[in-house]
Design an enzyme around this catalytic site. Structure first.
Site, PDB file in Angstrom:
ATOM      1  N   THR A   1     -12.672  12.097 -10.286  1.00  0.00           N
ATOM      2  CA  THR A   1     -12.158  13.310 -10.917  1.00  0.00           C
ATOM      3  C   THR A   1     -11.704  12.963 -12.327  1.00  0.00           C
ATOM      4  OG1 THR A   1      -9.952  12.909 -10.128  1.00  0.00           O
ATOM      5  CG2 THR A   1     -11.344  14.319  -8.765  1.00  0.00           C
TER       6      THR A   1
ATOM      7  N   ASN B   1      -4.436   2.300 -11.138  1.00  0.00           N
ATOM      8  CA  ASN B   1      -4.280   1.149 -12.023  1.00  0.00           C
ATOM      9  C   ASN B   1      -2.828   0.925 -12.459  1.00  0.00           C
ATOM     10  OD1 ASN B   1      -6.936   0.304 -11.941  1.00  0.00           O
ATOM     11  ND2 ASN B   1      -7.553   1.756 -13.538  1.00  0.00           N
TER      12      ASN B   1
ATOM     13  N   ASP C   1      -6.336  -3.705 -14.806  1.00  0.00           N
ATOM     14  CA  ASP C   1      -7.664  -3.373 -15.344  1.00  0.00           C
ATOM     15  C   ASP C   1      -7.695  -3.150 -16.840  1.00  0.00           C
ATOM     16  OD1 ASP C   1      -8.763  -3.644 -12.929  1.00  0.00           O
ATOM     17  OD2 ASP C   1      -9.099  -1.529 -12.543  1.00  0.00           O
TER      18      ASP C   1
ATOM     19  N   ASP D   1      -9.141   3.948 -18.669  1.00  0.00           N
ATOM     20  CA  ASP D   1      -9.177   4.330 -17.264  1.00  0.00           C
ATOM     21  C   ASP D   1      -7.762   4.283 -16.699  1.00  0.00           C
ATOM     22  OD1 ASP D   1     -10.362   5.172 -14.909  1.00  0.00           O
ATOM     23  OD2 ASP D   1     -10.868   3.162 -14.235  1.00  0.00           O
TER      24      ASP D   1
ATOM     25  N   LYS E   1      -4.981   5.509 -14.791  1.00  0.00           N
ATOM     26  CA  LYS E   1      -4.883   6.460 -13.670  1.00  0.00           C
ATOM     27  C   LYS E   1      -4.035   5.799 -12.603  1.00  0.00           C
ATOM     28  CE  LYS E   1      -8.863   4.459 -11.614  1.00  0.00           C
ATOM     29  NZ  LYS E   1     -10.092   4.534 -10.902  1.00  0.00           N
TER      30      LYS E   1
ATOM     31  N   LEU F   1      -6.663  -5.625  -0.322  1.00  0.00           N
ATOM     32  CA  LEU F   1      -5.596  -4.785  -0.881  1.00  0.00           C
ATOM     33  C   LEU F   1      -6.108  -3.403  -1.252  1.00  0.00           C
ATOM     34  CD1 LEU F   1      -3.942  -7.374  -3.307  1.00  0.00           C
ATOM     35  CD2 LEU F   1      -2.997  -6.533  -1.157  1.00  0.00           C
ATOM     36  N   GLY F   2      -7.342  -3.353  -1.645  1.00  0.00           N
ATOM     37  CA  GLY F   2      -7.885  -2.052  -2.038  1.00  0.00           C
ATOM     38  C   GLY F   2      -9.321  -2.182  -2.499  1.00  0.00           C
TER      39      GLY F   2
ATOM     40  N   GLY G   1     -12.312  -0.387  -5.191  1.00  0.00           N
ATOM     41  CA  GLY G   1     -12.659   0.570  -6.246  1.00  0.00           C
ATOM     42  C   GLY G   1     -14.163   0.759  -6.286  1.00  0.00           C
ATOM     43  N   THR G   2     -14.641   1.335  -7.358  1.00  0.00           N
ATOM     44  CA  THR G   2     -16.067   1.615  -7.471  1.00  0.00           C
ATOM     45  C   THR G   2     -16.900   0.338  -7.545  1.00  0.00           C
ATOM     46  OG1 THR G   2     -15.279   3.353  -8.919  1.00  0.00           O
ATOM     47  CG2 THR G   2     -17.663   3.138  -8.689  1.00  0.00           C
TER      48      THR G   2
ATOM     49  N   ALA H   1     -15.549  -2.938  -7.152  1.00  0.00           N
ATOM     50  CA  ALA H   1     -14.943  -4.161  -6.653  1.00  0.00           C
ATOM     51  C   ALA H   1     -14.073  -3.959  -5.434  1.00  0.00           C
ATOM     52  CB  ALA H   1     -14.093  -4.755  -7.773  1.00  0.00           C
ATOM     53  N   LYS H   2     -13.830  -5.092  -4.757  1.00  0.00           N
ATOM     54  CA  LYS H   2     -12.816  -5.122  -3.697  1.00  0.00           C
ATOM     55  C   LYS H   2     -11.728  -6.067  -4.182  1.00  0.00           C
ATOM     56  CE  LYS H   2     -15.516  -4.193   0.394  1.00  0.00           C
ATOM     57  NZ  LYS H   2     -16.349  -4.745   1.431  1.00  0.00           N
ATOM     58  N   VAL H   3     -10.489  -5.754  -3.884  1.00  0.00           N
ATOM     59  CA  VAL H   3      -9.385  -6.613  -4.312  1.00  0.00           C
ATOM     60  C   VAL H   3      -8.693  -7.191  -3.075  1.00  0.00           C
ATOM     61  CG1 VAL H   3      -7.233  -6.717  -5.616  1.00  0.00           C
ATOM     62  CG2 VAL H   3      -9.075  -5.228  -6.403  1.00  0.00           C
TER      63      VAL H   3
END
Ligand code: ATP
Ligand code: MG
Length: 468
Positions: free
Chosen positions: A174, A139, A152, A134, A136, A18-19, A21-22, A24-26
């Site tokens: 960023t 999330n 998260d 976090d 953003k 699904l996606g 991140g820094t 993890a993988k989901v």
């Protein structure tokens, strides 16, 4: 051809990615027993260990398990293998909210609905002692009924380790959504920092672009620090007033959550959520009781520390941490004495500035040259030519919390025996007053044995209980 299906714990059939991140993988997954769709976040243990944050992860997972709110992605269970942590959570079918914004700014009513749901989720979690830090676009997810689901929550540790001042070497995204006091690394109030991020999110929903923009990162930091932004002409006066109070760079004067919820623009069309009964309310279990059996319980109690409270004694590293530091679960390393090891670590309950000045003072005394490199890395260089040339040692400082650090010494060149001698006879004694504990001085044999039972690639249900 037969397709290889990955099944976790004989219970979850892993589907598409699904996606990412820094940390993890989901993946999408399906519970084979109930048919329920879930999302499984696969966290690379190695990456977390590098930033030395296992204890917080444990605490935060335990807090997450008690958080239940219609606008927060629910955590179902946590499993682990030798190298990975699997976090099974509610699947948000609608994907990221910001896929909508990419197509253009939202109408005021739509933006307000998401903002109300966001504030409701964030306020609820704050009442449970969990801060996001976090918040953003990535999330903020949507379910099939177009309701917001914040993901998260409780993993602020992962967020923190990314965006700090360089003591940690992981990359920082960023800072667009991050409050100025977090950027400046003043001890901050998690509540106020989250309110700021909610303000940035509201702005983005209504404008279709960020309030603080600059191609130059430093200029962007400056604008955030001063709270310098402009309203697009279509922003109504009442929402301008609300946003000005939220995007106040001074956390002390920034509007509180209660006041946001009393605001007339905010309240328009508000649907009151039915109260949710949580495990916490029904069973009165403390978050740490809940973590019991998930991982080992920290010794000092507090569920989740806001950095303001982190003055208190941090958790001592336990057997789990020590094993995790040892490469590849090779337990033999734990029982060797230090003599053959190139790396030596200690923890310190002093702030980084004190550790750095102590290192400098020590180098001065021992006539070692010290040079600061990127992040928390320092290069120490012996002045005498040893048997294999001058001794070179890397000293690296990793932040665990602002008051708690892990320092690692590693020989990079020179003679090992000389290095060990220097460590034992000079470095260790010189650092006495900043050392909390040297890594190898805290083995707890029973725990080691227990942890050692984890088999390679065998996925253990650390918490197999479904949380209802
Ligand atoms: P980081 O955690 O590194 O700051 P991130 O939030 O993008 O960034 P992850 O939390 O690992 O990283 O999530 C990666 C992506 O997976 C998300 O951006 C989101 O699109 C998707 N995702 C995460 N959780 C879920 C979920 N419960 N349901 C559906 N999709 C999800
Ligand atoms: Mg995420």
């Amino acid at each position: 051809m037969e397709q290889k299906v990955r099944v976790l714990m004989q219970r979850y059939e892993l589907g598409r990615l699904l996606g990412q991140g820094t940390f993890a993988k989901v993946y999408h997954a399906r519970n084979l027993l109930t048919g329920m769709n879930v999302a499984i976040k696969v966290v690379d243990k190695e990456k977390i260990l590098k930033v030395g944050m296992i204890d917080q992860i444990k605490r935060e997972i335990s807090v997450m398990r008690l958080v239940k709110h219609p606008n927060v992605v629910e955590l179902f269970e946590v499993m682990a293998s030798k190298t990975k942590i699997y976090i099974v959570m509610e699947y948000a079918k609608g994907g990221e909210l910001f896929n909508k914004v990419v197509k253009g700014k939202l109408k005021e009513d739509a933006a307000r609905k998401y903002f109300q749901q966001l504030i409701s989720a964030v306020d609820y979690c704050h009442s449970r002692g969990a801060y996001h830090r976090d918040l953003k676009p990535e999330n903020l997810l949507l379910d099939e009924n177009d309701n917001l689901k914040v993901s998260d929550f409780g993993f602020s540790v992962l967020a923190e380790s990314k965006c700090e001042d360089g003591l940690l070497y992981t990359t920082c995204g960023t800072p667009s959504y991050v409050a100025p006091e977090v950027i400046k690394r003043r001890g901050y109030d998690g509540t106020k920092a989250d309110i700021w991020s909610c303000g940035v999110i509201l702005y983005v929903l209504l404008a279709g672009y960020l309030p603080f923009r600059d191609a130059n990162l430093m200029q962007m930091y400056k604008k955030i620090g001063k709270g310098e932004f402009k309203f697009p002409r279509w922003f109504a006066p009442d929402v301008r007033r609300l946003l000005s109070k939220i995007l106040d760079p001074n956390p002390k004067t920034r509007i509180s959550m209660v006041k946001v919820m009393e605001n007339s623009w905010f309240k328009r069309g508000l649907v009151k959520e039915k109260p949710v009964i949580t495990n916490m309310e029904t069973k009165q279990i403390s978050p740490l009781d809940a973590a019991d059996g998930v991982f080992e319980v920290c010794e000092n109690g507090d569920p989740i520390a806001d950095s303001k409270q982190e003055q208190t004694k941090p958790c001592k590293l336990n057997a789990f941490d020590i094993i995790s530091f040892s490469t590849g679960f090779d337990l033999s390393g734990l029982f060797d004495d230090d003599v053959h090891k190139k790396e030596v670590r200690f923890t310190s309950n002093k702030p980084a500035s004190i550790i750095i000045s102590k290192l400098e003072e020590m180098c001065n005394q021992l006539r070692l040259k010290i040079k600061k490199k990127e992040g928390g890395l320092f290069k120490l260089e012996g002045s005498n030519e040893g048997r294999k040339g001058a001794l070179g040692i890397d000293a690296e400082i990793f932040e665990i919390t602002p008051q708690f650090h892990l320092v690692e010494f590693k020989k990079c060149h020179g003679d090992t025996m000389e290095y060990q001698k220097l460590l034992k006879e000079d470095i260790r004694p010189a650092l006495n007053d900043i050392v909390w504990t040297w890594q190898r001085e805290q083995q707890q044999p029973q725990q080691l044995q227990h942890e050692g039972e984890v088999q390679e690639e065998q996925i253990e249900a650390i918490s197999s209980q479904q949380i209802s």
